[in-house]
Design an enzyme around this catalytic site. Structure first.
Site, mmCIF file in Angstrom:
data_model
loop_
_atom_site.group_PDB
_atom_site.id
_atom_site.type_symbol
_atom_site.label_atom_id
_atom_site.label_comp_id
_atom_site.label_asym_id
_atom_site.label_seq_id
_atom_site.Cartn_x
_atom_site.Cartn_y
_atom_site.Cartn_z
ATOM 1 N N GLU A 161 0.820 -1.220 0.000
ATOM 2 C CA GLU A 161 0.000 0.000 0.000
ATOM 3 C C GLU A 161 0.851 1.267 0.000
ATOM 4 O O GLU A 161 0.380 2.352 0.350
ATOM 5 C CB GLU A 161 -0.933 -0.024 1.210
ATOM 6 C CG GLU A 161 -1.909 -1.184 1.181
ATOM 7 C CD GLU A 161 -2.715 -1.290 2.458
ATOM 8 O OE1 GLU A 161 -3.627 -0.463 2.633
ATOM 9 O OE2 GLU A 161 -2.419 -2.178 3.271
ATOM 10 N N PHE A 173 -14.689 -14.707 -0.294
ATOM 11 C CA PHE A 173 -13.597 -13.782 -0.535
ATOM 12 C C PHE A 173 -12.352 -14.329 0.150
ATOM 13 O O PHE A 173 -12.376 -14.627 1.349
ATOM 14 C CB PHE A 173 -13.938 -12.392 -0.008
ATOM 15 C CG PHE A 173 -14.976 -11.682 -0.834
ATOM 16 C CD1 PHE A 173 -14.607 -10.885 -1.902
ATOM 17 C CD2 PHE A 173 -16.327 -11.847 -0.564
ATOM 18 C CE1 PHE A 173 -15.555 -10.247 -2.672
ATOM 19 C CE2 PHE A 173 -17.287 -11.219 -1.331
ATOM 20 C CZ PHE A 173 -16.902 -10.415 -2.393
ATOM 21 N N SER A 227 -6.435 -2.140 1.435
ATOM 22 C CA SER A 227 -6.651 -1.583 0.102
ATOM 23 C C SER A 227 -7.060 -2.649 -0.911
ATOM 24 O O SER A 227 -6.845 -2.500 -2.108
ATOM 25 C CB SER A 227 -5.399 -0.838 -0.403
ATOM 26 O OG SER A 227 -5.152 0.294 0.386
ATOM 27 N N GLU A 261 -14.337 -5.036 9.067
ATOM 28 C CA GLU A 261 -12.979 -4.840 9.566
ATOM 29 C C GLU A 261 -12.858 -3.479 10.223
ATOM 30 O O GLU A 261 -13.743 -2.620 10.104
ATOM 31 C CB GLU A 261 -11.933 -4.996 8.463
ATOM 32 C CG GLU A 261 -12.061 -4.041 7.308
ATOM 33 C CD GLU A 261 -10.997 -4.306 6.242
ATOM 34 O OE1 GLU A 261 -10.096 -3.457 6.121
ATOM 35 O OE2 GLU A 261 -11.070 -5.340 5.566
ATOM 36 N N SER A 282 -11.080 9.309 -0.008
ATOM 37 C CA SER A 282 -11.195 8.450 1.166
ATOM 38 C C SER A 282 -12.424 8.811 1.998
ATOM 39 O O SER A 282 -12.770 9.982 2.170
ATOM 40 C CB SER A 282 -9.941 8.554 2.037
ATOM 41 O OG SER A 282 -8.820 8.012 1.373
#
EC number: 6.3.2.4
Length: 382
Positions: free
Chosen positions: A19, A193, A201, A333, A344
């Protein structure tokens, strides 16, 4: 304080994780928001190979035409482990930079992912005796690791989606298609997933819609982190909420929630959808009832406290309907250093809540300095 009477803030960005580029973009936004009348900013870049530098002039800190920023050159510096060193030491004796420029009052580690958001840099800053923005060693490490985030949140009564944790034993994750048992597959269902346990990210994540895709998905995740989490898909709306440390030592405060909606033709919220494509729409604030808003805000503060977070966090949820037909909020999360890029959600949610970007970073720096003087805290301001 610097000779000008301003608070000197070292904004640390880049880093060794996947990231790296997003950290650079976040740092650019943070530095632009720091009031030059109150703060003196010392940009500190960490190259992909771990070198710390005072970046060269013109360091790119934005995504330009799809080109991602990267820390490359600059004046080599090192964080001083002795608290009496007051921050950074220049490693190049001939560099035309006086040592006073390397003394800092507080560090803003705008680092995402491993070697930055996972407690490693926080431990280094603790040893150096420097106040810093964000959570401490434990909360950073626990929140970065999806396995332990889920365990701690579940222990506090916050619902989690069904999942399985896989560990790499001698490369088995990359080679064995049966690493997930038939019983696990039956219980999780499709899609699932497959994620690196310690990354962000959406890097290294694959949406698996056919079990034939599973071995490759696990290999992709294991290339980022040898511990892999396989999560059952949770139907529902994607809701996020920002949390800030309370003023004057009060309880944490939650922002208005926001919702992420995928545009038609976008399968899921992957890295490209987040940063490189016009693939999502954001509702800031989310179209929720007052009761739903309170539920999200309360759960966000509970998650923040359950993980022992400090300073800030972003909590991500799925809001849907459970098997019994009742409304269900599932924590996906917790991010202890959320992105500060122009798109963002964290700064946008707080702006919608009446806290603009300059005030937001000001609160974070003030919180770090105030916490440093707290009795019993290792982060003691000199």
């Amino acid at each position: 304080m610097s000779g000008t009477g301003k608070v000197r803030v070292a904004v640390v960005f880049g880093g060794r994780s996947a990231e790296h580029a997003i950290s650079c973009v976040s740092a650019g936004s943070v530095m632009a928001a720091l009031d030059p009348e109150r703060y003196e900013v010392v940009p500190v870049g960490i190259a992909r190979d771990g070198r710390w530098v005072l970046p060269d002039a013109g360091q790119q800190l934005a995504i330009d035409g799809g080109r991602l920023p990267e820390v490359t050159g600059g004046t080599a510096v090192s964080l001083v482990g002795d608290p009496a060193g007051r921050g950074l030491a220049v490693l190049e004796p001939t560099a035309a930079i006086g040592p006073v420029l390397t003394e800092v009052d507080v560090v803003f580690p705008v680092l995402h992912g491993a070697y930055g958001e996972d407690g490693t840099v926080q431990g280094l800053l603790e040893t150096s005796g420097l106040p810093y923005v964000g959570s401490g060693v434990f909360a950073s490490a626990a929140s970065m690791d999806k396995e332990f985030t889920k365990k701690l949140l579940a222990a506090s009564g916050l619902p989690q989606g069904d999942h399985v944790v896989l560990r790499d034993a001698g490369g088995a994750l990359r080679a064995d298609p049966d690493v997930l048992t038939a019983a696990d597959r039956e219980r999780l269902g499709l899609p699932v997933f497959v994620k690196p346990s310690r990354a962000g990210s959406s890097i290294g994540i694959t949406k698996v819609t056919d079990w034939a895709q599973f071995p490759e998905a696990v290999a992709t995740a294991a290339a980022v982190d040898p511990k892999v989490v396989v999560e059952a898909a949770v139907p529902g709306r994607e809701i996020e909420c920002g949390v800030l440390a309370g003023r004057d030592g009060g309880p944490p405060e939650a922002s208005l929630p926001a919702e992420i909606r995928l545009r038609p033709g976008t399968d899921w919220y992957d890295f490209s959808a987040k940063y490189l494509e016009d693939a999502v729409e954001f509702d800031v604030p989310a179209d929720l009832t007052p009761e739903q808003t309170r539920m999200v805000q309360q759960a966000s503060c509970r998650a923040y406290l359950a993980l022992d977070c400090e300073g800030l966090a972003r909590v991500d949820f799925f809001l849907g309907t459970g098997p019994d037909g009742a409304e269900r909020l599932v924590v996906n999360e917790v991010n202890t250093m959320p992105g500060f890029t122009p798109i963002s959600m964290f700064p946008r949610m707080w702006a919608a809540s009446g806290v603009d970007h300059p005030e937001l970073v000001d609160r974070l720096v003030a919180s770090a300095l105030a916490r440093a003087g707290r009795p019993g805290d290792a982060r003691t301001r000199r």
